[in-house]
Scaffold this active site. Structure first.
Site, mmCIF file in Angstrom:
data_model
loop_
_atom_site.group_PDB
_atom_site.id
_atom_site.type_symbol
_atom_site.label_atom_id
_atom_site.label_comp_id
_atom_site.label_asym_id
_atom_site.label_seq_id
_atom_site.Cartn_x
_atom_site.Cartn_y
_atom_site.Cartn_z
ATOM 1 N N ASP A 91 114.587 6.731 38.246
ATOM 2 C CA ASP A 91 114.831 8.145 38.507
ATOM 3 C C ASP A 91 116.170 8.381 39.196
ATOM 4 O OD1 ASP A 91 113.621 6.797 40.759
ATOM 5 O OD2 ASP A 91 113.344 8.756 41.705
ATOM 6 N N GLU A 151 111.680 6.711 43.360
ATOM 7 C CA GLU A 151 112.289 6.258 44.605
ATOM 8 C C GLU A 151 113.098 7.355 45.285
ATOM 9 O OE1 GLU A 151 115.464 4.382 47.176
ATOM 10 O OE2 GLU A 151 115.651 5.703 45.429
#
Length: 386
Positions: A91, A151
Site C-alpha cells: 500500500d 502498513e
C-alpha cells in the site's frame, strides 16, 4: 568459505548484475497501479502482479483473503522451521487516481512515481533476491517474502497477519527504503494513533448558556496536557493533528473529538506515555464532561539491540561488493517494530535508496537496485553458511 559456497555467491552476484532492466520494468508495473491503503482492489492488483511474476519464476505464492483491507500474499522457498522473512508492504499513502496524474517516470538516474521508494522498490528487490536464490538451489532454511496491505495506516489488519507469518522465524529483513545516506535502519520509533472523544451537554449559547457544558472547552484543556507530554530530549512526542466538535456556533458543544499521534523510542516510554494519556482522558476538566480514549493503530519501536547482529552480517556482504553501510535511527515507524517486539532479529531499510517519501517528489535511486539486492542475497547466503 568453501569453494562451492564461493561459486554460488559469484553466481548470485552475476545473475543479479544482469537484472537492472528487468527490475526497472517490474518497478514501473507496480508503481503504475494505484494502491492506497483503503483501495482494496488496487492493493490486491499489486499482489496479483507480484503473484504472476513469481509464478513465471517458478516461485510458489500463497494468498490469504481479507474482507476489508488487501489480501495477504506470501512467496515461499521451502518449508519448515527457522524461516527467514523478507517483509514489505504494497500500500501507499497516495489516493486512487494519482497514477493518472503522475505515473512512473525516470530521469537523471532516478525513478519517480507514487510509492516508488516507499516501498515498491523494496518489493521489487525482495522478488529478485528470491529469484536469484531459487535459481541457485534455495537455502538450507525456508525463505519467505511477505507482502502486506495496510502498513501506511498502522497495519490494523496486517499486524496479526505478520505475527503469524513470522512465527518461529530466525530473522526478518524489512525492505523499507534505504536512507538517503545509503544506510540501513537499525532503530525506529514506535508510534500510535488514538482518538479522544469528549461528551458535554448542549444548550442555547444565548438563552441558556449556563445550562450547557462545552465538550470543546474540556477537549481544549486536555489538548494542552497532551502536548505537554512531548519531551524532545527523550524522543517522546505527542501531536493532536485533527479536532472536531460541536453542532453550531450558537450551541454549547455537546461533543468534541481529537485525533492524536504519539511517538516513542522504547517500550518503557510507551507504557509511561499511555498511562499519562489515560490519566488525562479520565480527568474531569469540567463538571458533567466525560472522555474516552481509543487506540486505532500503532507500531512498536525497533530497538537497536535487535538489529546489531544482522547489520554486521550485511556490512560484510556490502564490503564484499565494494561499498560501506552503517545503521541509522529514524523517527518513522514500520512493521519492523512488530517483528522485533516478538524477539526476532530484525533489520530495516534494506530496500533501494530513496527519499522524499509521501510527497510528489518521492524518488528512488536506480543505481541502488542491483547492489542492494546483491547485498541482501549475500547476507542470506551468509546466514545459510553460518
Amino acid at each position: 568459505m568453501n569453494e562451492g559456497s564461493g561459486t554460488r555467491r559469484a553466481a548470485v552476484i552475476e545473475w543479479l548484475s544482469q537484472q537492472q532492466e528487468e527490475m526497472r520494468a517490474l518497478l514501473a508495473l507496480l508503481v503504475d497501479i494505484d494502491s492506497h491503503s483503503h483501495d482494496k482492489a488496487g492493493v490486491d492488483a499489486v499482489g496479483e502482479a507480484i503473484s504472476e511474476w513469481c509464478k513465471a519464476m517458478g516461485i510458489e505464492v500463497r494468498r490469504t483473503p481479507r474482507p476489508r483491507f488487501g489480501d495477504l500474499f506470501e512467496a515461499c522457498l521451502g518449508e519448515g522451521e527457522g524461516t527467514v522473512v523478507l517483509l514489505g508492504h504494497r500500500d501507499t499513502v497516495f489516493p486512487t487516481g494519482t497514477v493518472a496524474e503522475r505515473s512512473y517516470e525516470e530521469h537523471d538516474g532516478m525513478a519517480f512515481g507514487p510509492g516508488v521508494a516507499d516501498m515498491k522498490g523494496g518489493l521489487v528487490m525482495n522478488l529478485f533476491v528470491l529469484a536469484a536464490l531459487a535459481r541457485t538451489g534455495g537455502l538450507a532454511f525456508p525463505l519467505k517474502a511477505v507482502f502486506t496491505a495496510d502498513e501506511e495506516i498502522g497495519s490494523p489488519d496486517g499486524k496479526a497477519l505478520i505475527e503469524d507469518a513470522v512465527r518461529h522465524a530466525r530473522a526478518v529483513f524489512n525492505a523499507e527504503p534505504g536512507r538517503v545516506s545509503g544506510n540501513l535502519v537499525t532503530g525506529r520509533k514506535g508510534g500510535a494513533n488514538l482518538v479522544l472523544e469528549v461528551s458535554g451537554r448542549a444548550a442555547h449559547s444565548g438563552v441558556s448558556h449556563a445550562d450547557g457544558v462545552s465538550a470543546i472547552e474540556a477537549l481544549a484543556r486536555k489538548i494542552q496536557r497532551i502536548h505537554a507530554l512531548t519531551d524532545y530530549d527523550t524522543g517522546v512526542t505527542t501531536n493532536v493533528g485533527v479536532i472536531e466538535g460541536g453542532t453550531s456556533s450558537n450551541t454549547v458543544a455537546p461533543w468534541a473529538r481529537a485525533r492524536i499521534d504519539t511517538r516513542f523510542v522504547t517500550f518503557e516510554q510507551r507504557e509511561a506515555l499511555f498511562a499519562a494519556l489515560e490519566e488525562i482522558a479520565a480527568r474531569e476538566e469540567l463538571p458533567g464532561t466525560q472522555a474516552t480514549l481509543t487506540q486505532v493503530s500503532g507500531f512498536l519501536p525497533l530497538e537497536r539491540a535487535m538489529s546489531e547482529a544482522l547489520l554486521a552480517r550485511y556490512q560484510r556482504s556490502a564490503a564484499e561488493l565494494g561499498f560501506e553501510v552503517e545503521g541509522e535511527f529514524t523517527g518513522g515507524c514500520s512493521d519492523a517494530g512488530t517483528t522485533a517486539s516478538l524477539g526476532i532479529p530484525t533489520l530495516c531499510g534494506t530496500g533501494p535508496v530513496g527519499a522524499l517519501m509521501h510527497t510528489e517528489r518521492e524518488y528512488l535511486l536506480l543505481s541502488s537496485l542491483v547492489p542492494r539486492a546483491q547485498a541482501l542475497a549475500l547476507t542470506l547466503l551468509d546466514l545459510d553458511e553460518g
